[in-house]
Design an enzyme around this catalytic site. Structure first.
Site, PDB file in Angstrom:
ATOM      1  N   ALA A  42     -22.638 -43.650   7.166  1.00 38.99           N
ATOM      2  CA  ALA A  42     -22.128 -43.806   5.806  1.00 38.99           C
ATOM      3  C   ALA A  42     -22.125 -45.273   5.374  1.00 38.99           C
ATOM      4  CB  ALA A  42     -20.695 -43.255   5.755  1.00 38.99           C
ATOM      5  N   SER A  83     -27.339 -40.513   5.079  1.00 39.64           N
ATOM      6  CA  SER A  83     -26.027 -39.852   5.022  1.00 39.64           C
ATOM      7  C   SER A  83     -25.726 -39.334   3.620  1.00 39.64           C
ATOM      8  CB  SER A  83     -24.953 -40.863   5.426  1.00 39.64           C
ATOM      9  OG  SER A  83     -23.658 -40.363   5.133  1.00 39.64           O
ATOM     10  N   GLN A 101     -28.822 -35.946   5.666  1.00 39.07           N
ATOM     11  CA  GLN A 101     -27.650 -35.423   6.383  1.00 39.07           C
ATOM     12  C   GLN A 101     -26.666 -34.883   5.371  1.00 39.07           C
ATOM     13  OE1 GLN A 101     -24.418 -37.280   6.255  1.00 39.07           O
ATOM     14  NE2 GLN A 101     -23.455 -35.480   7.172  1.00 39.07           N
ATOM     15  N   TYR A 131     -22.980 -33.333   4.357  1.00 41.93           N
ATOM     16  CA  TYR A 131     -21.592 -32.910   4.505  1.00 41.93           C
ATOM     17  C   TYR A 131     -21.357 -31.893   3.402  1.00 41.93           C
ATOM     18  CZ  TYR A 131     -19.963 -36.257   8.023  1.00 41.93           C
ATOM     19  OH  TYR A 131     -19.748 -36.937   9.203  1.00 41.93           O
ATOM     20  N   THR A 178     -24.049 -31.623   9.211  1.00 43.01           N
ATOM     21  CA  THR A 178     -23.120 -32.079  10.261  1.00 43.01           C
ATOM     22  C   THR A 178     -22.027 -31.038  10.423  1.00 43.01           C
ATOM     23  OG1 THR A 178     -23.664 -34.357   9.801  1.00 43.01           O
ATOM     24  CG2 THR A 178     -21.582 -33.973  10.946  1.00 43.01           C
ATOM     25  N   LYS A 197     -26.181 -30.768  13.289  1.00 44.99           N
ATOM     26  CA  LYS A 197     -25.847 -32.020  13.985  1.00 44.99           C
ATOM     27  C   LYS A 197     -24.399 -31.970  14.461  1.00 44.99           C
ATOM     28  CE  LYS A 197     -25.344 -37.015  13.350  1.00 44.99           C
ATOM     29  NZ  LYS A 197     -23.897 -37.237  13.249  1.00 44.99           N
ATOM     30  N   HIS A 203     -20.700 -37.318  17.739  1.00 42.85           N
ATOM     31  CA  HIS A 203     -20.446 -38.195  16.596  1.00 42.85           C
ATOM     32  C   HIS A 203     -20.158 -39.626  17.075  1.00 42.85           C
ATOM     33  CE1 HIS A 203     -19.786 -37.194  12.221  1.00 42.85           C
ATOM     34  NE2 HIS A 203     -19.433 -38.461  12.203  1.00 42.85           N
TER      35      HIS A 203
HETATM   36  C1  FNR Z   1     -21.403 -42.264  11.724  1.00 49.69           C
HETATM   37  N1  FNR Z   1     -21.885 -40.977  11.945  1.00 49.69           N
HETATM   38  C2  FNR Z   1     -22.112 -40.162  10.866  1.00 49.69           C
HETATM   39  N2  FNR Z   1     -22.617 -38.909  11.050  1.00 49.69           N
HETATM   40  C3  FNR Z   1     -22.881 -38.119  10.007  1.00 49.69           C
HETATM   41  O1  FNR Z   1     -23.334 -36.997  10.207  1.00 49.69           O
HETATM   42  N3  FNR Z   1     -22.679 -38.563   8.734  1.00 49.69           N
HETATM   43  C4  FNR Z   1     -22.157 -39.785   8.453  1.00 49.69           C
HETATM   44  O2  FNR Z   1     -21.990 -40.162   7.303  1.00 49.69           O
HETATM   45  C5  FNR Z   1     -21.830 -40.617   9.551  1.00 49.69           C
HETATM   46  N4  FNR Z   1     -21.268 -41.824   9.354  1.00 49.69           N
HETATM   47  C6  FNR Z   1     -21.062 -42.676  10.411  1.00 49.69           C
HETATM   48  C7  FNR Z   1     -20.561 -43.950  10.190  1.00 49.69           C
HETATM   49  C8  FNR Z   1     -20.464 -44.847  11.251  1.00 49.69           C
HETATM   50  C9  FNR Z   1     -19.957 -46.240  10.987  1.00 49.69           C
HETATM   51  C10 FNR Z   1     -20.837 -44.452  12.551  1.00 49.69           C
HETATM   52  C11 FNR Z   1     -20.774 -45.424  13.714  1.00 49.69           C
HETATM   53  C12 FNR Z   1     -21.292 -43.174  12.787  1.00 49.69           C
HETATM   54  C13 FNR Z   1     -22.265 -40.544  13.301  1.00 49.69           C
HETATM   55  C14 FNR Z   1     -23.726 -40.922  13.600  1.00 49.69           C
HETATM   56  O3  FNR Z   1     -24.616 -40.142  12.844  1.00 49.69           O
HETATM   57  C15 FNR Z   1     -24.088 -40.705  15.078  1.00 49.69           C
HETATM   58  O4  FNR Z   1     -23.763 -39.396  15.468  1.00 49.69           O
HETATM   59  C16 FNR Z   1     -23.402 -41.694  16.021  1.00 49.69           C
HETATM   60  O5  FNR Z   1     -23.268 -42.966  15.436  1.00 49.69           O
HETATM   61  C17 FNR Z   1     -24.207 -41.804  17.310  1.00 49.69           C
HETATM   62  O6  FNR Z   1     -23.566 -42.572  18.249  1.00 49.69           O
HETATM   63  P1  FNR Z   1     -23.854 -44.140  18.514  1.00 49.69           P
HETATM   64  O7  FNR Z   1     -25.339 -44.341  18.579  1.00 49.69           O
HETATM   65  O8  FNR Z   1     -23.218 -44.877  17.362  1.00 49.69           O
HETATM   66  O9  FNR Z   1     -23.150 -44.368  19.796  1.00 49.69           O
HETATM   67  C1  LAC Z   2     -17.833 -41.160  10.133  1.00 51.45           C
HETATM   68  C2  LAC Z   2     -18.151 -40.101   9.128  1.00 51.45           C
HETATM   69  C3  LAC Z   2     -18.243 -40.505   7.742  1.00 51.45           C
HETATM   70  O1  LAC Z   2     -18.161 -40.969  11.302  1.00 51.45           O
HETATM   71  O2  LAC Z   2     -19.174 -39.311   9.562  1.00 51.45           O
HETATM   72  O3  LAC Z   2     -17.166 -42.160   9.767  1.00 51.45           O
END
Ligand code: FNR
Ligand code: LAC
Length: 409
Positions: free
Chosen positions: A119, A146, A167, A169, A195, A266, A290
């Protein structure tokens, strides 16, 4: 140093320069070697981007990216899961040609490392998702955008030559959700990656002060009327207006019918849910916790992967994210049956540290590390990476075919 040594060093430097000038596959090294604004960025070890990003981000933004759910047990496990694995290299394989290409949902990807949906990219860099798209394009990675993008998807699409995925939501307003999905697909998104591990957020103790700055807009949620759809509920405190906690297996048909492109789940961790995903028509699953941000005390995704691959039994592609930081992690995930992996925090730190060039650099480093891991284990293509690459492969994925590429080399 003797003049003879200096001479040999010079010759090696010249030979390297010539070599790098030649091969198309070396073009990214040439870019790394060319002095530019990116000269100050790390050239190895994606972990080095984190302290650089930390210097540039507000405390609120840094804490949001770095942290996880609960006591961050799963977040740590994600790394420890990879650290426990041991590789068994095969020697004397001709590894002069390496091929990291994979085919996923009709697109040929140069590498099996995709950018996970994250995000609010404008929170980390002024150019936000556009910088990410340019970096992904330059380094040859697909980018999963996202729902909480801070840039319109149509605009992102114009800044990358590589595949983009959307992706989702799911929102309580299903008509809006349908419109959102169809706009993303019309903008060029090749899959919808819904997700499924976030009906509510995890307990994120380090994110309690998080608030999106007023100047950032959630571009793809423009026009969403939250007031009208947020239910009044006894336990309303845990719910968030921008996640629909009622979305369930019965809604998947509807989503597939409105998407018209492959729908990937996911955040699947339980192998039973992997089976259900296939039975309910999902086109792929991403084994993900996540990044350890939601339910704490779940296992490392790399530990879950073999059972998920067994449950899905080759009927749909299985992918993995959470904790990938090294080329050997990518190799391990592919060896245990993942078709591709996604990275989250590493490229966000790259984005914060150096915009598009930072994103490009992070992807390039991981890709080079994967190629080194392939060369050093004697695996020349993604197809050759299987569970025989593990020292103790019986513990990894006993059900997979055992085959040593070196035997036929
Ligand atoms: C995420 N992730 C995430 N997943 C998703 O489906 N939609 C989203 O908007 C977000 N936003 C998001 C923000 C931030 C700051 C992080 C760190 C993660 C989860 C992301 O898609 C993913 O699953 C993880 O980040 C994978 O793990 P690593 O590589 O960060 O360890
Ligand atoms: C997060 C959400 C937005 O991990 O997926 O912050």
């Amino acid at each position: 140093m003797t003049s003879e040594h200096a001479n040999i060093d010079q010759q090696i430097d010249n030979a390297r320069a010539n070599f790098y000038e030649q091969g198309a596959t070396m073009s990214r090294w040439r870019k790394l070697l060319r002095p530019s604004a990116a000269a100050s960025l790390p050239t190895a070890d994606v972990m080095q981007f984190e302290p650089l990003a930390r210097q540039r981000l507000s405390k609120m933004a840094y804490d949001y990216v770095r942290s996880g759910g609960g006591d961050e047990i799963s977040m740590r496990e994600n790394r420890q899961g990879f650290e426990r694995l041991q590789l068994a290299p095969n020697i004397l394989v001709d590894v002069s040609q390496l091929d990291t290409r994979v085919n996923l949902f009709g697109s040929e990807l140069e590498s099996p490392v995709l950018l996970a949906p994250v995000a609010y990219h404008r929170l980390y860099h002024a150019e936000g998702e556009l910088a990410t798209a340019r970096g992904a394009s330059a380094a040859g990675s697909a980018f999963v955008i996202s729902t909480f993008t801070t840039t319109a998807i149509e605009e992102i699409a114009r800044h990358t030559q590589r595949p983009i995925w959307f992706q989702l939501y799911v929102q309580r307003d299903r008509a809006f959700t349908k419109d959102m999905v169809q706009r993303a697909v019309a903008a060029g998104c090749k899959t919808v990656c819904v997700t499924v591990d976030t009906p509510v957020l995890g307990c994120r103790y380090s994110q309690l002060s998080f608030g999106l700055p007023k100047n950032l807009e959630l571009a793809h949620l423009r026009g969403l009327n939250l007031g009208a759809t947020t239910p009044q509920h006894k336990s309303g405190r845990i719910f968030d207006p921008i996640f629909d906690p009622s979305f369930n297996w019965r809604d998947l048909d509807w989503l597939r019918s409105v998407a018209g492109v492959p729908v990937i789940l996911k955040g699947v961790l339980n192998p039973e849910d992997g089976k259900r995903a296939v039975e309910n028509g999902a086109d792929g699953v991403i084994v993900s916790n996540h990044g350890g941000r939601n339910l704490d005390t779940v296992p490392a995704t790399i530990d879950v992967l073999p059972r998920m691959v067994e449950a899905v039994a080759g009927r749909i592609p299985v992918m993995l994210d959470s904790g990938i930081r090294r080329g050997t992690d990518v190799l391990a995930a592919l060896a245990l049956g993942a078709k591709a992996v996604l990275i989250g925090r590493p490229y966000i730190y790259g984005l914060a540290a150096g915009g598009a060039q930072g994103v490009e650099r992070v992807i390039t480093i991981l890709r080079d590390e994967l190629e080194r891991a392939m060369a050093l284990t004697g695996r020349r293509s993604i197809a050759e990476i299987d569970s025989t690459v593990f020292w103790n492969h019986a513990a990894g994925a006993a059900s997979r075919t055992m085959r040593s590429p070196a035997a036929g080399a």
